[in-house]
Design an enzyme around this catalytic site. Structure first.
Site, PDB file in Angstrom:
ATOM      1  N   CYS A   1       0.844  -1.198   0.000  1.00 32.68           N
ATOM      2  CA  CYS A   1       0.000   0.000   0.000  1.00 32.68           C
ATOM      3  C   CYS A   1       0.878   1.245   0.000  1.00 32.68           C
ATOM      4  O   CYS A   1       1.843   1.327   0.767  1.00 32.68           O
ATOM      5  CB  CYS A   1      -0.889  -0.004   1.252  1.00 32.68           C
ATOM      6  SG  CYS A   1      -2.083   1.343   1.289  1.00 32.68           S
TER       7      CYS A   1
ATOM      8  N   HIS B   1      -9.320  -3.950  -1.791  1.00 32.86           N
ATOM      9  CA  HIS B   1      -8.267  -3.131  -1.162  1.00 32.86           C
ATOM     10  C   HIS B   1      -8.670  -1.653  -1.199  1.00 32.86           C
ATOM     11  O   HIS B   1      -8.508  -0.936  -0.210  1.00 32.86           O
ATOM     12  CB  HIS B   1      -6.933  -3.359  -1.905  1.00 32.86           C
ATOM     13  CG  HIS B   1      -5.766  -2.578  -1.378  1.00 32.86           C
ATOM     14  ND1 HIS B   1      -4.652  -3.152  -0.812  1.00 32.86           N
ATOM     15  CD2 HIS B   1      -5.536  -1.230  -1.355  1.00 32.86           C
ATOM     16  CE1 HIS B   1      -3.790  -2.193  -0.445  1.00 32.86           C
ATOM     17  NE2 HIS B   1      -4.296  -1.026  -0.770  1.00 32.86           N
ATOM     18  N   GLU B   2      -9.228  -1.227  -2.337  1.00 34.28           N
ATOM     19  CA  GLU B   2      -9.608   0.194  -2.470  1.00 34.28           C
ATOM     20  C   GLU B   2     -10.848   0.536  -1.660  1.00 34.28           C
ATOM     21  O   GLU B   2     -10.878   1.572  -0.986  1.00 34.28           O
ATOM     22  CB  GLU B   2      -9.832   0.545  -3.949  1.00 34.28           C
ATOM     23  CG  GLU B   2      -8.616   0.348  -4.827  1.00 34.28           C
ATOM     24  CD  GLU B   2      -7.330   0.850  -4.200  1.00 34.28           C
ATOM     25  OE1 GLU B   2      -6.304   0.177  -4.347  1.00 34.28           O
ATOM     26  OE2 GLU B   2      -7.343   1.904  -3.531  1.00 34.28           O
TER      27      GLU B   2
ATOM     28  N   HIS C   1     -10.087   1.135   1.832  1.00 31.30           N
ATOM     29  CA  HIS C   1      -9.553   2.479   2.124  1.00 31.30           C
ATOM     30  C   HIS C   1     -10.685   3.458   2.420  1.00 31.30           C
ATOM     31  O   HIS C   1     -10.542   4.381   3.232  1.00 31.30           O
ATOM     32  CB  HIS C   1      -8.730   3.012   0.945  1.00 31.30           C
ATOM     33  CG  HIS C   1      -7.288   2.594   0.946  1.00 31.30           C
ATOM     34  ND1 HIS C   1      -6.427   2.816   1.992  1.00 31.30           N
ATOM     35  CD2 HIS C   1      -6.549   1.982  -0.012  1.00 31.30           C
ATOM     36  CE1 HIS C   1      -5.229   2.356   1.691  1.00 31.30           C
ATOM     37  NE2 HIS C   1      -5.270   1.832   0.480  1.00 31.30           N
TER      38      HIS C   1
HETATM   39  O1  LIG Z   1      -4.616   1.477  -2.391  1.00 32.33           O
HETATM   40  C1  LIG Z   1      -3.814   1.391  -3.343  1.00 32.33           C
HETATM   41  N1  LIG Z   1      -2.504   1.434  -3.164  1.00 32.33           N
HETATM   42  O2  LIG Z   1      -2.053   1.577  -1.907  1.00 32.33           O
HETATM   43  C2  LIG Z   1      -1.541   1.402  -4.272  1.00 32.33           C
HETATM   44  C3  LIG Z   1      -0.361   0.488  -4.028  1.00 32.33           C
HETATM   45  N2  LIG Z   1      -0.791  -0.881  -3.810  1.00 32.33           N
HETATM   46  C4  LIG Z   1      -1.164  -1.647  -4.864  1.00 32.33           C
HETATM   47  O3  LIG Z   1      -1.258  -1.207  -5.972  1.00 32.33           O
HETATM   48  C5  LIG Z   1      -1.471  -3.070  -4.542  1.00 32.33           C
HETATM   49  C6  LIG Z   1      -0.430  -3.986  -4.440  1.00 32.33           C
HETATM   50  C7  LIG Z   1      -0.725  -5.311  -4.148  1.00 32.33           C
HETATM   51  C8  LIG Z   1      -2.032  -5.741  -3.961  1.00 32.33           C
HETATM   52  C9  LIG Z   1      -3.049  -4.815  -4.082  1.00 32.33           C
HETATM   53 CL1  LIG Z   1      -4.686  -5.317  -3.860  1.00 32.33          CL
HETATM   54  C10 LIG Z   1      -2.778  -3.469  -4.368  1.00 32.33           C
HETATM   55 CL2  LIG Z   1      -4.053  -2.306  -4.486  1.00 32.33          CL
HETATM   56 NI    NI Z   2      -3.575   0.996  -0.515  1.00 33.96          NI
END
Ligand SMILES: O=CN(O)CCNC(=O)c1cccc(Cl)c1Cl
Ligand code: NI
Length: 184
Positions: free
Chosen positions: A111, A154-155, A158
């Site tokens: 993240c 994941h988003e 947030h």
């Molecule tokens: O919230 C977004 N970020 O923090 C951007 C950086 N992380 C990634 O791109 C990322 C990396 C691995 C697994 C997932 Cl699921 C994600 Cl989302």
């Molecule tokens: Ni993230």
């Protein structure tokens, strides 16, 4: 465009709050926010550009990560052959149904808002149905599975004040339900 200095890091309250619902029609400010978030993802996934601007690559970015407590997130998920599996701006997204089956990325997650690597399986739903509004304010329902589903979760996390490591089992980080899918 956003640089790493613009990314809000873990410890900032906005990352642990519920994001506010976005109203339509979008203000110019909200439209710019959405476009700037998607631009970050595009540039961060280009090897030359991300070198030039020292950007950590991302496949998603949520408004709280740029200090804005609004329910809006951009996702740009590439496939193995460089095709685009998912490119969307989710506004006021909500997971309205999901599989019983769990899934986790084999490599774990990272993240932009969390500077340290935290190893372990981030246990999520393998399949979800997301209801959201797009930039035009149209309400959409999207069924996702595997990697795109993981990124969307994941988003959306947030926007609900949740960070990926909240889902890692502290005592046994790589413990996983035998029925769970491990996504390579
Ligand atoms: O919230 C977004 N970020 O923090 C951007 C950086 N992380 C990634 O791109 C990322 C990396 C691995 C697994 C997932 Cl699921 C994600 Cl989302
Ligand atoms: Ni993230």
């Amino acid at each position: 465009m956003y640089l790493m200095k613009d990314i809000t890091r873990d410890g900032a309250p906005v990352l642990r709050q519920m994001a506010e619902q976005v109203t339509f029609p979008l203000s110019e400010e909200d439209e710019k926010l959405a476009n700037d978030m998607m631009d970050y993802l595009v540039i961060s996934q280009d090897e030359t550009e991300n070198e030039k601007y020292h950007l950590r690559p991302g496949v998603g970015l949520a408004a709280p990560q740029v200090g804005v407590g609004k329910s809006m997130a951009a996702v740009l998920v590439p496939g193995a052959e460089g095709e685009i599996l998912l490119k969307e701006v989710f506004i006021n997204p909500k997971i309205i149904s999901h599989s019983v089956q769990d899934a986790a990325l084999a490599e774990g997650e990272g993240c932009l808002s969390v500077d340290k690597d935290i190893p372990g399986y981030v246990v999520r739903h393998d399949r979800i149905t997301v209801r959201y509004q797009n930039m035009q304010g149209e309400t959409k329902k999207l069924r996702l599975k595997n990697y795109p589903a993981i990124v969307a979760q994941h988003e959306i996390d947030h926007l609900n004040g949740i960070l990926f490591y909240d889902h890692i089992n502290d005592d046994a980080p790589f413990k996983l339900d035998p029925n769970a899918v491990i996504i390579e």
